[in-house]
Design an enzyme around this catalytic site. Structure first.
Site, PDB file in Angstrom:
ATOM      1  N   GLY A 215      11.367  -2.927   5.624  1.00  0.00           N
ATOM      2  CA  GLY A 215      10.799  -4.268   5.655  1.00  0.00           C
ATOM      3  C   GLY A 215      10.117  -4.559   4.244  1.00  0.00           C
ATOM      4  O   GLY A 215      10.279  -5.697   3.757  1.00  0.00           O
ATOM      5  N   HIS A 216       9.576  -3.567   3.443  1.00  0.00           N
ATOM      6  CA  HIS A 216       9.018  -3.770   2.203  1.00  0.00           C
ATOM      7  C   HIS A 216      10.266  -4.093   1.173  1.00  0.00           C
ATOM      8  O   HIS A 216      10.104  -4.937   0.334  1.00  0.00           O
ATOM      9  CB  HIS A 216       8.233  -2.514   1.605  1.00  0.00           C
ATOM     10  CG  HIS A 216       6.957  -2.213   2.302  1.00  0.00           C
ATOM     11  ND1 HIS A 216       6.934  -1.069   3.341  1.00  0.00           N
ATOM     12  CD2 HIS A 216       5.846  -2.875   2.412  1.00  0.00           C
ATOM     13  CE1 HIS A 216       5.613  -0.855   3.615  1.00  0.00           C
ATOM     14  NE2 HIS A 216       4.948  -2.296   3.192  1.00  0.00           N
TER      15      HIS A 216
ATOM     16  N   HIS B  62       9.065   1.102   3.439  1.00  0.00           N
ATOM     17  CA  HIS B  62      10.109   1.081   4.404  1.00  0.00           C
ATOM     18  C   HIS B  62      11.061  -0.162   4.145  1.00  0.00           C
ATOM     19  O   HIS B  62      10.791  -0.906   3.330  1.00  0.00           O
ATOM     20  CB  HIS B  62       9.581   1.121   5.819  1.00  0.00           C
ATOM     21  CG  HIS B  62       8.768  -0.068   6.277  1.00  0.00           C
ATOM     22  ND1 HIS B  62       9.042  -1.309   6.377  1.00  0.00           N
ATOM     23  CD2 HIS B  62       7.413   0.200   6.623  1.00  0.00           C
ATOM     24  CE1 HIS B  62       7.881  -1.970   6.496  1.00  0.00           C
ATOM     25  NE2 HIS B  62       6.970  -1.093   6.658  1.00  0.00           N
TER      26      HIS B  62
ATOM     27  N   ASN C 252       4.190   3.713   0.945  1.00  0.00           N
ATOM     28  CA  ASN C 252       4.801   4.229   2.297  1.00  0.00           C
ATOM     29  C   ASN C 252       5.967   3.264   2.542  1.00  0.00           C
ATOM     30  O   ASN C 252       5.844   2.701   3.741  1.00  0.00           O
ATOM     31  CB  ASN C 252       3.922   4.649   3.319  1.00  0.00           C
ATOM     32  CG  ASN C 252       4.783   5.305   4.560  1.00  0.00           C
ATOM     33  OD1 ASN C 252       4.623   4.877   5.546  1.00  0.00           O
ATOM     34  ND2 ASN C 252       5.405   6.479   4.282  1.00  0.00           N
TER      35      ASN C 252
ATOM     36  N   MET D  24       0.895  -1.111   0.037  1.00  0.00           N
ATOM     37  CA  MET D  24       0.036   0.159  -0.103  1.00  0.00           C
ATOM     38  C   MET D  24       0.789   1.253  -0.008  1.00  0.00           C
ATOM     39  O   MET D  24       0.441   2.294   0.503  1.00  0.00           O
ATOM     40  CB  MET D  24      -0.935  -0.048   1.145  1.00  0.00           C
ATOM     41  CG  MET D  24      -1.975  -1.109   1.176  1.00  0.00           C
ATOM     42  SD  MET D  24      -3.476  -1.015   2.090  1.00  0.00           S
ATOM     43  CE  MET D  24      -2.943  -0.731   3.811  1.00  0.00           C
TER      44      MET D  24
HETATM   45  O1  PAF Z   1      -0.265  -5.774   3.814  1.00  0.00           O
HETATM   46  C1  PAF Z   1      -0.702  -4.935   2.880  1.00  0.00           C
HETATM   47  O2  PAF Z   1       0.025  -3.876   2.721  1.00  0.00           O
HETATM   48  C2  PAF Z   1      -1.990  -4.959   2.458  1.00  0.00           C
HETATM   49  O3  PAF Z   1      -2.750  -5.606   3.179  1.00  0.00           O
HETATM   50  C3  PAF Z   1      -1.966  -5.738   0.950  1.00  0.00           C
HETATM   51  C4  PAF Z   1      -1.392  -7.028   1.209  1.00  0.00           C
HETATM   52  C5  PAF Z   1      -1.109  -4.812   0.085  1.00  0.00           C
HETATM   53  C6  PAF Z   1      -3.534  -5.802   0.468  1.00  0.00           C
HETATM   54  O4  PAF Z   1      -3.873  -4.517   0.121  1.00  0.00           O
END
Ligand code: PAF
Length: 278
Positions: A34-35, A32, A30, A28
């Protein structure tokens, strides 16, 4: 990195790269560290990494932070392009939901109406619906989700299994700040003072996991003591609980299977979640 805003353009691009093993990292935004670690994992397990940025209204309750959810487009694009992302798909709401999304995925209540689902009714329906839609659009071989959202990962795994979706779900480890706070987009809501106190959540989970190692463990008491301890420190916990890793059900101390301690609690206006496997 190429960026697409429409399903048609993305599909056209992907259809010319059918021979490449494709991974998906839905987010979603933003972003960081972790992503970015999930992105790395995707890169290591595929030949074409697709990330998505879409703040999914369907998974927010009316009183939740959909409108104020941090949107940091420029920073996200910059971070993704350095993290080995090949394709970014960033549809707007009209593109992903051109008409009201009245067909939805209803996950098993046993898994989805507990814990997060109890305090955020409909949350996992919103998550599963958008994830299935993204799976349909991107058609990945592999998709990566963080363990930070432990229940989300479990619900998605079960959905993939039940619908026989040909996608390998990989789990990314939770990244933590030096003081133990799990990295989360919502950490940015914390004031400086709250940021200092925020370590209480991971410390409480650790203390619960330690207490549960005792030979004769009273799980109900560990959970009740932890809830009270956090309330005494000014938090509003939703749940602090020890569950089976498999299925997230109440544990039977006699059958010592892998456990996970999960917690969600509000500090001021910010709701944080965390978990620890043991
Ligand atoms: O974990 C998230 O950021 C959200 O729940 C996801 C998996 C992108 C679904 O909108």
């Amino acid at each position: 990195m190429v960026i697409f805003y429409t399903i048609a353009e993305l599909r056209a691009y992907l259809s010319e790269r059918k021979n490449l093993k494709r991974s998906l990292v839905p987010t979603m935004g933003n972003l960081h560290a972790g992503h970015l670690a999930l992105m790395k994992q995707a890169k290591a397990n595929s030949e074409l990494v697709v990330a998505t940025i879409f703040v999914n209204r369907l998974q927010f309750l009316p009183h939740e932070d959909f409108d104020s959810y941090p949107r940091t487009w420029d920073d996200d694009v910059e971070a993704l392009s350095h993290a080995g992302c090949d394709v970014l798909f960033a549809p707007n709401e009209a593109e992903l939901y051109p008409e009201p999304q009245t067909y939805k995925v209803l996950p098993d209540a046993k898994m989805a109406d507990i814990l997060e689902g109890e305090f955020r009714p409909g949350f996992f329906t919103g998550v599963c619906t958008v994830v299935v839609k993204l799976f349909q659009i991107v058609q990945p071989d592999v998709a990566v989700f963080g363990k930070k959202d432990y229940q989300q990962l479990a619900v998605i795994r079960a959905m993939v299994r039940q619908f026989a979706l040909p996608i390998d779900i990989l789990a990314g480890e939770t990244l933590r700040a030096d003081d133990g706070l799990a990295l989360s987009s919502r950490n940015r809501y914390l004031s400086a003072d709250e940021r200092q106190q925020a370590t209480v959540l991971s410390q409480t989970l650790r203390a619960m996991a330690d207490a549960a190692q005792a030979p004769s463990v009273d799980v109900k008491k560990i959970e009740a003591d932890a809830l009270q301890a956090m309330r005494d420190k000014g938090w509003q916990p939703d749940y602090l609980t020890i569950r089976t890793q498999q299925g997230l059900q109440a544990i039977d101390p006699l059958t010592r299977q892998p456990w996970v301690v999960l917690g969600a609690a509000k500090l001021g206006k910010t709701r944080l979640i965390d978990n620890l496997e043991f």
